[in-house]
Scaffold this motif. Structure first.
Motif, mmCIF file in Angstrom:
data_model
loop_
_atom_site.group_PDB
_atom_site.id
_atom_site.type_symbol
_atom_site.label_atom_id
_atom_site.label_comp_id
_atom_site.label_asym_id
_atom_site.label_seq_id
_atom_site.Cartn_x
_atom_site.Cartn_y
_atom_site.Cartn_z
ATOM 1 N N UNK B 13 2.663 -42.106 -69.758
ATOM 2 C CA UNK B 13 3.400 -42.141 -71.022
ATOM 3 C C UNK B 13 4.879 -42.259 -70.697
ATOM 4 N N UNK B 14 5.460 -43.388 -71.013
ATOM 5 C CA UNK B 14 6.867 -43.568 -70.686
ATOM 6 C C UNK B 14 7.775 -43.301 -71.866
ATOM 7 N N UNK B 15 8.535 -42.179 -71.817
ATOM 8 C CA UNK B 15 9.556 -41.957 -72.840
ATOM 9 C C UNK B 15 10.858 -41.645 -72.143
ATOM 10 N N UNK B 16 11.946 -41.887 -72.866
ATOM 11 C CA UNK B 16 13.246 -41.484 -72.345
ATOM 12 C C UNK B 16 14.117 -41.095 -73.524
ATOM 13 N N UNK B 17 15.259 -40.468 -73.227
ATOM 14 C CA UNK B 17 16.167 -40.077 -74.298
ATOM 15 C C UNK B 17 16.948 -41.295 -74.753
ATOM 16 N N UNK B 18 17.026 -41.494 -76.064
ATOM 17 C CA UNK B 18 17.870 -42.575 -76.558
ATOM 18 C C UNK B 18 19.298 -42.046 -76.668
ATOM 19 N N UNK B 19 20.254 -42.944 -76.707
ATOM 20 C CA UNK B 19 21.645 -42.517 -76.806
ATOM 21 C C UNK B 19 21.914 -41.975 -78.203
ATOM 22 N N UNK B 20 22.707 -40.902 -78.319
ATOM 23 C CA UNK B 20 23.097 -40.413 -79.647
ATOM 24 C C UNK B 20 23.854 -41.500 -80.407
ATOM 25 N N UNK B 21 23.866 -41.401 -81.749
ATOM 26 C CA UNK B 21 24.360 -42.509 -82.565
ATOM 27 C C UNK B 21 25.859 -42.750 -82.483
ATOM 28 N N UNK B 87 29.549 -43.357 -71.808
ATOM 29 C CA UNK B 87 28.470 -42.359 -71.773
ATOM 30 C C UNK B 87 28.580 -41.361 -72.934
ATOM 31 N N UNK B 88 29.801 -40.879 -73.186
ATOM 32 C CA UNK B 88 29.960 -39.783 -74.152
ATOM 33 C C UNK B 88 29.590 -40.211 -75.573
ATOM 34 N N UNK B 89 28.595 -39.551 -76.125
ATOM 35 C CA UNK B 89 28.151 -39.831 -77.488
ATOM 36 C C UNK B 89 27.638 -38.550 -78.119
ATOM 37 N N UNK B 90 27.530 -38.553 -79.443
ATOM 38 C CA UNK B 90 27.053 -37.356 -80.132
ATOM 39 C C UNK B 90 26.354 -37.729 -81.424
ATOM 40 N N UNK B 91 25.604 -36.773 -81.937
ATOM 41 C CA UNK B 91 24.852 -37.011 -83.156
ATOM 42 C C UNK B 91 24.446 -35.682 -83.779
ATOM 43 N N UNK B 92 24.473 -35.611 -85.105
ATOM 44 C CA UNK B 92 23.951 -34.437 -85.802
ATOM 45 C C UNK B 92 22.855 -34.918 -86.740
ATOM 46 N N UNK B 93 21.661 -34.331 -86.608
ATOM 47 C CA UNK B 93 20.560 -34.671 -87.502
ATOM 48 C C UNK B 93 20.337 -33.474 -88.418
ATOM 49 N N UNK B 94 19.459 -33.571 -89.406
ATOM 50 C CA UNK B 94 19.221 -32.399 -90.274
ATOM 51 C C UNK B 94 18.709 -31.185 -89.505
ATOM 52 N N UNK B 95 18.184 -31.360 -88.286
ATOM 53 C CA UNK B 95 17.633 -30.211 -87.572
ATOM 54 C C UNK B 95 18.344 -29.877 -86.274
ATOM 55 N N UNK B 96 19.147 -30.792 -85.724
ATOM 56 C CA UNK B 96 19.686 -30.516 -84.397
ATOM 57 C C UNK B 96 21.009 -31.225 -84.129
ATOM 58 N N UNK B 97 21.721 -30.693 -83.115
ATOM 59 C CA UNK B 97 22.900 -31.370 -82.585
ATOM 60 C C UNK B 97 22.503 -31.942 -81.231
ATOM 61 N N UNK B 98 22.987 -33.156 -80.944
ATOM 62 C CA UNK B 98 22.556 -33.849 -79.733
ATOM 63 C C UNK B 98 23.780 -34.485 -79.094
ATOM 64 N N UNK B 99 24.015 -34.215 -77.823
ATOM 65 C CA UNK B 99 25.171 -34.811 -77.140
ATOM 66 C C UNK B 99 24.753 -35.442 -75.827
ATOM 67 N N UNK B 100 25.564 -36.412 -75.415
ATOM 68 C CA UNK B 100 25.366 -37.051 -74.114
ATOM 69 C C UNK B 100 26.742 -37.089 -73.472
#
Lengths: 513, 175
Positions: B13-21, B87-100
């Motif tokens: 099963x190949x998955x990876x993290x996508x970049x934050x928006x 590289x530096x990116x970020x995103x806030x969804x209704x359930x989580x904060x996500x940074x790269x």
């Protein structure tokens, strides 16, 4: 053992006006005694050896100040326990008030150093489990009588759980005898030399002596015995010298670790109390009693040093929210079992978690072969670089010939260590626990409750990205704050994170190309 | 009671993290360049002084060190800021904060909104110069703070407001 069966006083009526209480008056004796013992070496040097340098006298003044501070603290400190909080006021010139809300109290730690025990006192430390606040978060009552300490411990922890579980009245339920989960067998003392703690003790002692000798301008050459000894040693060949030094070091380390084990873990026991707390007690001269609210338990960790693993031993530590385990678990108070047969460590872990089986014994998923390559490369390259450096040192007449040979000889051992480090790597999910294992010299297996995970970190260095590996870190409010799944396959790690905490990472995943 | 059998897993099963928006501010590139500059200047000036000041200056090896330092500095200043920006990116969804974040070493961090304890903005002197701010989101874990570097001040303020509102809405002590 009588001190363990203290009558549990019923909680006093809650509307009673709280009065300010003093610390025990015997502290006027204890605290100077403590400072004098701590400063024993400079005192002996000044009065017996007669080395009157100005800073020796200055250090005496320092001891005086510390004693005065201890006495002032006793004279000015007042504490009280209201319905809502525990308050402590102290200080003469710099008046401090510290208040800890009672519903925030997570741990109660009762320590009696031997000076305390001479007069039957204890120091009580209240922890609230805010990991980010560190030491500022504690409130210490140093010192009160043992009976008072027990009363406060019961009072503070009982109210806490009574509030959490209102259907079980704290007044109605007769405090049943606590269940003992484990008690250290005296025979387990023989696991002590395998913990590597002795070597640390010897190194620390050597460092302290060296530092002090330096301060006093005593050079090792000036001491005849040492001088003769070094002369004798200097004439021997390194082939005799190195094994001899190793044997002496091992012998001293063994004695130190056995003594340390006896002093620290005498009468070590873990009991579960009716109020929903775990109670850990141990110590020969300095005794310690730590109470941990069970609701704060997030998992367990089993640690095996390489020598301990070879004789089938291990240690168990509780992963508790709000208890830091950064520098030495014993300090943090989460130790569940010191060096003992590893089966016993797993047994106490299972009992503490109320699980039929210790989750750290679950079968683990191995990590990709690339992780093995990384470990072997690191292990072998590191030793070879050292060997090369030592060889250059020899060519430049800085180091004797044998040093680089030693590094070359160490290479196979280092490679074996690298291989063993790979074999240790593994992770799995079992019955709601995330289990991860790593390390060879100190192999650590942690079982962390999935609901205790409060975030993820995924780390990939340049080399890790090239080999398709990542290090996954489950962050938690307990223990070390983050538990690593080292060098797992990228896809493997992410699928694992998704399975452990559903509906969190999934939204950030995409199919790999 | 064994130590656990090792079960082999095949990577099917190949998955990876996508970049934050969201990307961070463009101004982060000059900001990182300017911030990295003083360290290199101090180092180089120190080395040059060592070469110039003494009556009996060290030999050619010091010259080599100076040249190598200068080359490394140029590469670092040329590559690091734009690499980081990519590289530096970020995103806030209704359930989580996500940074790269990162450049040579990279890191992704995820924190559920329900576990957030504090949201801070921080502006150092260099950041003020470029009109940037750093947002730090902490959880109860000592190991888990999320940092979003190089945000435009307005974006940072908006983000803090959004996160604060979301955090207040969730209950519990977040441990």
């Amino acid at each position: 053992m009588s001190e363990h069966q203290v009558d549990i006083a019923p909680a006093p009526p809650l509307n009673e006006p709280p009065e300010w209480l003093r610390l025990n008056g015997l502290m006027v004796i204890v605290s100077p005694l403590k400072e004098i013992v701590r400063a024993a070496v400079p005192l002996v040097v000044v009065f017996v050896a007669g080395a009157h340098s100005w800073w020796q006298w200055l250090s005496l003044v320092g001891v005086g100040v510390l004693i005065a501070r201890g006495v002032t603290h006793w004279a000015t400190a007042r504490y009280r326990i209201t319905d809502e909080q525990v308050e402590l006021r102290s200080g003469l010139f710099n008046r401090k008030t510290r208040a800890v809300p009672r519903d925030r109290i997570r741990t109660v730690d009762i320590t009696s150093e031997w000076q305390h025990r001479l007069v039957g006192l204890s120091a009580l430390k209240i922890g609230t489990g805010r990991q980010d606040k560190g030491k500022d978060d504690e409130l210490v009552l140093d010192a009160i009588t043992k009976a008072e300490a027990e009363r406060l411990r019961t009072l503070l922890l009982t109210k806490n759980t009574a509030a959490a579980a209102p259907e079980q009245s704290a007044v109605d339920s007769v405090p049943a005898a606590a269940t003992e989960l484990v008690r250290v067998d005296r025979r387990w003392t023989w696991y002590a030399p395998f913990t590597l703690s002795g070597i640390a003790v010897v190194a620390a002692a050597f460092g302290a002596v060296w530092h002090f000798a330096n301060d006093l301008h005593i050079r090792p050459d000036d001491i005849t015995l040492l001088h003769d000894g070094l002369d004798l040693v200097g004439t021997e060949s390194p082939w005799v010298l190195i094994p001899a030094a190793v044997i002496v070091l091992l012998l001293v380390a063994t004695i130190a670790s056995v003594l340390g084990y006896i002093l620290s873990y005498w009468n070590f026991s873990v009991t579960r109390e009716q109020s929903g707390t775990l109670h850990i007690r141990h110590g020969l001269l300095n005794t310690r009693s730590v109470s941990i609210e069970e609701a704060r338990l997030r998992g367990v960790e089993v640690k095996e040093t390489l020598p301990l693993r070879m004789v089938g031993g291990g240690r168990a530590t509780a992963v508790v929210s709000g208890l830091r385990t950064g520098r030495g678990d014993e300090r943090g108070g989460g130790l569940l079992l010191p060096a003992a047969p590893v089966a016993e460590a797993h047994l106490v872990a299972a009992k503490v978690l109320r699980e039929p089986q210790d989750p750290t014994t679950a079968s683990l998923t191995a990590h990709p072969r690339a992780a093995l390559r990384r470990r072997l490369t690191r292990a072998v390259v590191a030793v070879l670089v050292l060997a090369l450096a030592a060889w250059i040192g020899y060519e430049l007449d800085l180091l004797p010939f044998w040093v680089w040979i030693v590094f070359v000889v160490l290479t196979p051992f280092s490679a074996w260590l690298g291989h063993d480090r790979y074999r240790s790597l593994g992770h799995t999910l079992t019955h709601g626990y995330l289990v991860s294992r790593s390390g060879s010299l100190v192999r650590e297996t942690v079982a962390l409750r999935s609901d205790g995970i409060i975030g993820w970190r995924v780390h990939a260095s340049y080399w890790q990205r090239r080999s398709g590996l990542v290090t996954l870190v489950a962050t938690t409010a307990a223990g070390r704050g983050g538990y690593h799944v080292t060098d797992a396959g990228t896809s493997q790690a992410l699928a694992f994170a998704d399975e452990a905490v559903p509906d969190l990472v999934a939204q950030f995943l995409e199919p790999a190309t | 009671m064994g130590h656990g059998l090792l079960v082999d897993v095949s990577e099917t099963t190949g998955v990876r993290l996508r970049a934050p928006r969201h990307r961070i501010s463009r101004k982060a590139v000059p900001y990182w360049t300017v911030r990295a500059l003083p360290g290199w200047i101090v180092l180089l000036v120190g080395e040059v002084l060592l070469k110039v000041l003494p009556d009996d200056p060290p030999g050619t090896w010091l010259t080599v060190v100076i040249v190598v330092t200068a080359v490394l500095a140029l590469i670092h200043l040329a590559v690091m800021p734009s690499w980081r920006y990519r590289v530096h990116r970020w995103e806030v969804t209704p359930t989580a904060v996500y940074t790269q974040s990162g450049w040579i070493d990279q890191e992704w961090r995820v924190a559920p909104l329900s576990r957030i304890q504090t949201v801070d903005t921080e502006r150092g002197p260099w950041e003020q110069l470029f009109g940037l701010a750093k947002v730090t989101v902490t959880t109860a874990s000592a190991a888990g703070p999320l940092h979003i570097h190089g945000l435009d001040l307005d974006v940072a303020r908006g983000l803090v407001d959004e996160l604060t509102a979301a955090t207040e809405a969730s209950k519990g002590d977040a441990t």
